[in-house]
Design a protein around this motif. Structure first.
Motif, PDB file in Angstrom:
ATOM      1  N   ASN A   1       0.806  -1.217   0.000  1.00  0.00           N
ATOM      2  CA  ASN A   1       0.000   0.000   0.000  1.00  0.00           C
ATOM      3  C   ASN A   1       0.845   1.276   0.000  1.00  0.00           C
ATOM      4  OD1 ASN A   1      -2.462   1.108  -0.328  1.00  0.00           O
ATOM      5  ND2 ASN A   1      -2.938   1.220   1.860  1.00  0.00           N
ATOM      6  N   HIS A   2       1.857   1.260  -0.834  1.00  0.00           N
ATOM      7  CA  HIS A   2       2.768   2.405  -1.041  1.00  0.00           C
ATOM      8  C   HIS A   2       3.653   2.743   0.161  1.00  0.00           C
ATOM      9  CE1 HIS A   2       1.034   2.936  -4.919  1.00  0.00           C
ATOM     10  NE2 HIS A   2      -0.116   3.399  -4.482  1.00  0.00           N
ATOM     11  N   GLN A   3       3.730   1.824   1.126  1.00  0.00           N
ATOM     12  CA  GLN A   3       4.609   2.071   2.279  1.00  0.00           C
ATOM     13  C   GLN A   3       5.622   0.935   2.378  1.00  0.00           C
ATOM     14  OE1 GLN A   3       4.507   4.698   4.246  1.00  0.00           O
ATOM     15  NE2 GLN A   3       2.723   5.495   3.137  1.00  0.00           N
ATOM     16  N   PRO A   4       6.869   1.223   2.775  1.00  0.00           N
ATOM     17  CA  PRO A   4       7.833   0.131   2.944  1.00  0.00           C
ATOM     18  C   PRO A   4       7.440  -0.736   4.149  1.00  0.00           C
ATOM     19  CG  PRO A   4       8.789   2.250   3.607  1.00  0.00           C
ATOM     20  CD  PRO A   4       7.422   2.546   3.058  1.00  0.00           C
ATOM     21  N   THR A   5       7.420  -2.043   3.963  1.00  0.00           N
ATOM     22  CA  THR A   5       7.057  -2.928   5.075  1.00  0.00           C
ATOM     23  C   THR A   5       8.260  -3.755   5.523  1.00  0.00           C
ATOM     24  OG1 THR A   5       6.261  -4.492   3.446  1.00  0.00           O
ATOM     25  CG2 THR A   5       4.592  -3.162   4.573  1.00  0.00           C
ATOM     26  N   GLN A   6       9.144  -4.057   4.586  1.00  0.00           N
ATOM     27  CA  GLN A   6      10.323  -4.851   4.946  1.00  0.00           C
ATOM     28  C   GLN A   6      11.532  -4.310   4.222  1.00  0.00           C
ATOM     29  OE1 GLN A   6       8.840  -8.818   3.958  1.00  0.00           O
ATOM     30  NE2 GLN A   6      10.219  -9.521   5.565  1.00  0.00           N
ATOM     31  N   VAL A   7      12.613  -4.127   4.959  1.00  0.00           N
ATOM     32  CA  VAL A   7      13.837  -3.629   4.339  1.00  0.00           C
ATOM     33  C   VAL A   7      15.000  -4.479   4.844  1.00  0.00           C
ATOM     34  CG1 VAL A   7      15.279  -1.599   3.959  1.00  0.00           C
ATOM     35  CG2 VAL A   7      12.877  -1.296   4.568  1.00  0.00           C
ATOM     36  N   ASP A   8      15.811  -4.941   3.922  1.00  0.00           N
ATOM     37  CA  ASP A   8      16.991  -5.699   4.319  1.00  0.00           C
ATOM     38  C   ASP A   8      18.185  -4.736   4.403  1.00  0.00           C
ATOM     39  OD1 ASP A   8      19.088  -7.369   4.681  1.00  0.00           O
ATOM     40  OD2 ASP A   8      18.757  -8.578   2.885  1.00  0.00           O
ATOM     41  N   PHE A   9      18.561  -4.394   5.648  1.00  0.00           N
ATOM     42  CA  PHE A   9      19.631  -3.412   5.845  1.00  0.00           C
ATOM     43  C   PHE A   9      21.021  -4.032   5.844  1.00  0.00           C
ATOM     44  CE2 PHE A   9      16.018  -1.334   7.896  1.00  0.00           C
ATOM     45  CZ  PHE A   9      16.089  -0.081   7.312  1.00  0.00           C
ATOM     46  N   SER A  10      21.092  -5.372   5.783  1.00  0.00           N
ATOM     47  CA  SER A  10      22.380  -6.014   6.036  1.00  0.00           C
ATOM     48  C   SER A  10      23.483  -5.562   5.070  1.00  0.00           C
ATOM     49  CB  SER A  10      22.232  -7.544   6.019  1.00  0.00           C
ATOM     50  OG  SER A  10      21.657  -7.933   4.810  1.00  0.00           O
ATOM     51  N   LEU A  11      23.130  -5.330   3.800  1.00  0.00           N
ATOM     52  CA  LEU A  11      24.155  -4.888   2.845  1.00  0.00           C
ATOM     53  C   LEU A  11      24.735  -3.529   3.231  1.00  0.00           C
ATOM     54  CD1 LEU A  11      23.133  -5.572  -0.865  1.00  0.00           C
ATOM     55  CD2 LEU A  11      25.243  -6.219   0.297  1.00  0.00           C
ATOM     56  N   PHE A  12      23.873  -2.609   3.678  1.00  0.00           N
ATOM     57  CA  PHE A  12      24.356  -1.288   4.101  1.00  0.00           C
ATOM     58  C   PHE A  12      25.356  -1.450   5.239  1.00  0.00           C
ATOM     59  CE2 PHE A  12      20.353  -0.121   2.058  1.00  0.00           C
ATOM     60  CZ  PHE A  12      20.751   0.966   1.300  1.00  0.00           C
ATOM     61  N   HIS A  13      24.954  -2.262   6.241  1.00  0.00           N
ATOM     62  CA  HIS A  13      25.825  -2.497   7.402  1.00  0.00           C
ATOM     63  C   HIS A  13      27.162  -3.075   6.972  1.00  0.00           C
ATOM     64  CE1 HIS A  13      23.247  -1.465  10.702  1.00  0.00           C
ATOM     65  NE2 HIS A  13      22.277  -2.231  10.262  1.00  0.00           N
ATOM     66  N   LYS A  14      27.103  -4.108   6.116  1.00  0.00           N
ATOM     67  CA  LYS A  14      28.342  -4.812   5.723  1.00  0.00           C
ATOM     68  C   LYS A  14      29.272  -3.884   4.951  1.00  0.00           C
ATOM     69  CE  LYS A  14      26.214  -9.304   5.316  1.00  0.00           C
ATOM     70  NZ  LYS A  14      25.621 -10.175   4.312  1.00  0.00           N
ATOM     71  N   TYR A  15      28.711  -3.143   3.982  1.00  0.00           N
ATOM     72  CA  TYR A  15      29.557  -2.253   3.175  1.00  0.00           C
ATOM     73  C   TYR A  15      30.171  -1.141   4.019  1.00  0.00           C
ATOM     74  CZ  TYR A  15      28.643  -4.295  -1.405  1.00  0.00           C
ATOM     75  OH  TYR A  15      28.610  -5.124  -2.488  1.00  0.00           O
ATOM     76  N   ILE A  16      29.363  -0.546   4.904  1.00  0.00           N
ATOM     77  CA  ILE A  16      29.870   0.541   5.761  1.00  0.00           C
ATOM     78  C   ILE A  16      30.999   0.012   6.644  1.00  0.00           C
ATOM     79  CG2 ILE A  16      29.188   1.703   7.930  1.00  0.00           C
ATOM     80  CD1 ILE A  16      28.568   3.525   5.785  1.00  0.00           C
ATOM     81  N   LYS A  17      30.771  -1.173   7.245  1.00  0.00           N
ATOM     82  CA  LYS A  17      31.762  -1.749   8.157  1.00  0.00           C
ATOM     83  C   LYS A  17      33.082  -2.037   7.452  1.00  0.00           C
ATOM     84  CE  LYS A  17      31.320  -5.471  10.752  1.00  0.00           C
ATOM     85  NZ  LYS A  17      30.511  -6.649  11.129  1.00  0.00           N
ATOM     86  N   THR A  18      32.965  -2.445   6.173  1.00  0.00           N
ATOM     87  CA  THR A  18      34.170  -2.793   5.416  1.00  0.00           C
ATOM     88  C   THR A  18      34.913  -1.562   4.897  1.00  0.00           C
ATOM     89  OG1 THR A  18      32.667  -4.472   4.560  1.00  0.00           O
ATOM     90  CG2 THR A  18      34.911  -4.593   3.780  1.00  0.00           C
ATOM     91  N   GLY A  19      34.235  -0.403   4.882  1.00  0.00           N
ATOM     92  CA  GLY A  19      34.915   0.808   4.404  1.00  0.00           C
ATOM     93  C   GLY A  19      34.480   1.259   3.022  1.00  0.00           C
ATOM     94  N   PHE A  20      33.418   0.642   2.498  1.00  0.00           N
ATOM     95  CA  PHE A  20      32.866   1.088   1.215  1.00  0.00           C
ATOM     96  C   PHE A  20      31.920   2.265   1.435  1.00  0.00           C
ATOM     97  CE2 PHE A  20      33.932  -3.325   0.152  1.00  0.00           C
ATOM     98  CZ  PHE A  20      34.525  -3.168  -1.089  1.00  0.00           C
ATOM     99  N   THR A  21      31.517   2.907   0.361  1.00  0.00           N
ATOM    100  CA  THR A  21      30.503   3.961   0.426  1.00  0.00           C
ATOM    101  C   THR A  21      29.249   3.476  -0.294  1.00  0.00           C
ATOM    102  OG1 THR A  21      32.200   5.667   0.432  1.00  0.00           O
ATOM    103  CG2 THR A  21      29.991   6.349  -0.234  1.00  0.00           C
ATOM    104  N   PRO A  22      28.217   3.055   0.463  1.00  0.00           N
ATOM    105  CA  PRO A  22      26.996   2.597  -0.204  1.00  0.00           C
ATOM    106  C   PRO A  22      26.255   3.762  -0.861  1.00  0.00           C
ATOM    107  CG  PRO A  22      27.068   1.922   2.119  1.00  0.00           C
ATOM    108  CD  PRO A  22      28.133   2.941   1.922  1.00  0.00           C
ATOM    109  N   VAL A  23      25.770   3.523  -2.064  1.00  0.00           N
ATOM    110  CA  VAL A  23      25.010   4.552  -2.778  1.00  0.00           C
ATOM    111  C   VAL A  23      23.674   3.946  -3.210  1.00  0.00           C
ATOM    112  CG1 VAL A  23      24.964   6.150  -4.738  1.00  0.00           C
ATOM    113  CG2 VAL A  23      27.148   5.566  -3.669  1.00  0.00           C
ATOM    114  N   THR A  24      22.590   4.556  -2.754  1.00  0.00           N
ATOM    115  CA  THR A  24      21.268   4.071  -3.147  1.00  0.00           C
ATOM    116  C   THR A  24      20.471   5.240  -3.733  1.00  0.00           C
ATOM    117  OG1 THR A  24      19.402   2.706  -2.441  1.00  0.00           O
ATOM    118  CG2 THR A  24      20.244   4.273  -0.821  1.00  0.00           C
ATOM    119  N   PHE A  25      19.270   4.982  -4.242  1.00  0.00           N
ATOM    120  CA  PHE A  25      18.613   6.028  -5.047  1.00  0.00           C
ATOM    121  C   PHE A  25      17.101   5.825  -5.140  1.00  0.00           C
ATOM    122  CE2 PHE A  25      20.400   2.563  -7.514  1.00  0.00           C
ATOM    123  CZ  PHE A  25      19.338   2.139  -8.303  1.00  0.00           C
ATOM    124  N   GLY A  26      16.399   6.913  -5.467  1.00  0.00           N
ATOM    125  CA  GLY A  26      14.960   6.826  -5.705  1.00  0.00           C
ATOM    126  C   GLY A  26      14.710   5.846  -6.846  1.00  0.00           C
TER     127      GLY A  26
END
Ligand code: IPE
Length: 260
Positions: free
Chosen positions: A109-134
């Motif tokens: 219904n146009h709202q986020p219900t589930q988001v998998d954040f693990s990739l953001f966490h892993k990339y940040i922890k490793t020293g990468f810069t995650p880039v996401t977009f509309g």
């Protein structure tokens, strides 16, 4: 850690389909490189996404099979813009990695219900810069939805509790009304959650399926309620992003996080 959003109107000419502002992006990438901070970058879709999304009525969800083509085309265009953004970051030696929202988010219904954040966490922890977009995303009840960069900022802020959220805009910050059409609009250097409720913004004249500045004010209010400060600044003015990141004074609006 900072959460930074580059608005689509800074990176693209919103009146012309798929027109990328390469020089502005190069300058912003240079400023990010010089500041040497840890951050997640979110960028809007600008004229790569909004024009097609409007043409195919994607924000209304599924109504006709023709929209499948519209969904696919819109996704390809925002992915292309993302590639341009990544290229500019790579030229400035930033190890940017793309995280496409349609692959990790579930909407209902146009709202986020589930988001998998693990990739953001892993990339940040490793020293990468995650880039996401509309992006366009699948929606369990409506077929599909638009996931704006502002929605991403909101859910990432709630999960990752950044030090600050920074919106890079094509205006110096917040005004009492829309400065593009109202000459009496006054600049607001600092605001609280209470102040935000007073400011009205007029609608944009270009295609914008995610409610432009009006939607942004809702996003900022919910970030402020999490106790996180938000900064609005002009991405077309050289070094403002850099100065904010290194703690130097520069023209911007600060919206203080806190209780309502
Ligand atoms: C919109 O994202 C996404 C699509 C239209 C597919 P945003 O709402 O974050 O984009 P901008 O910043 O307004 O351009």
């Amino acid at each position: 850690m900072y959460l930074i959003k580059f608005g689509g109107s800074v990176l693209t000419d919103k009146t012309k389909a798929a027109s990328f502002k390469q020089e502005t992006m190069n300058q912003l990438a240079l400023e990010l490189h010089k500041a040497k901070k840890q951050y997640i970058l979110v960028h809007g879709a600008g004229s790569f996404g909004h024009i097609l999304a409007k043409k195919y009525h994607l924000s209304e969800g599924y109504t006709t099979p023709k929209q499948y083509q519209g969904f696919a085309l819109t996704h390809a265009q925002v992915q292309l813009l993302n590639l341009y953004v990544l290229n500019a970051l790579h030229i400035h030696h930033i190890p940017a990695v793309s995280i496409p929202p349609h692959a990790l988010l579930t909407f209902s219904n146009h709202q986020p219900t589930q988001v998998d954040f693990s990739l953001f966490h892993k990339y940040i922890k490793t020293g990468f810069t995650p880039v996401t977009f509309g992006d366009v995303v699948l929606d369990e009840t409506r077929g599909f939805s638009i996931c704006s960069g502002d929605v991403l900022i909101q859910i990432l802020a709630a999960q990752l509790k950044p030090e600050k959220v920074i919106f890079v805009l094509d205006e110096d910050g917040l005004y009492t009304s829309n400065p593009k059409i109202d000459a009496t609009a006054e600049f607001i250097p600092t605001a609280t959650i209470q102040d935000l409720k007073k400011y009205s913004t007029s609608e944009n004249t270009y295609a914008d399926v995610t409610r432009g500045m009006e939607g942004k004010l809702d996003t900022i209010q919910s970030i402020a309620k999490m106790g996180i400060d938000t900064i609005l600044l002009n991405g077309n003015k050289k070094n403002r992003l850099y100065e904010i990141l290194i703690g130097q004074n520069t023209r911007h609006t600060l919206i203080c996080g806190g209780k309502e």
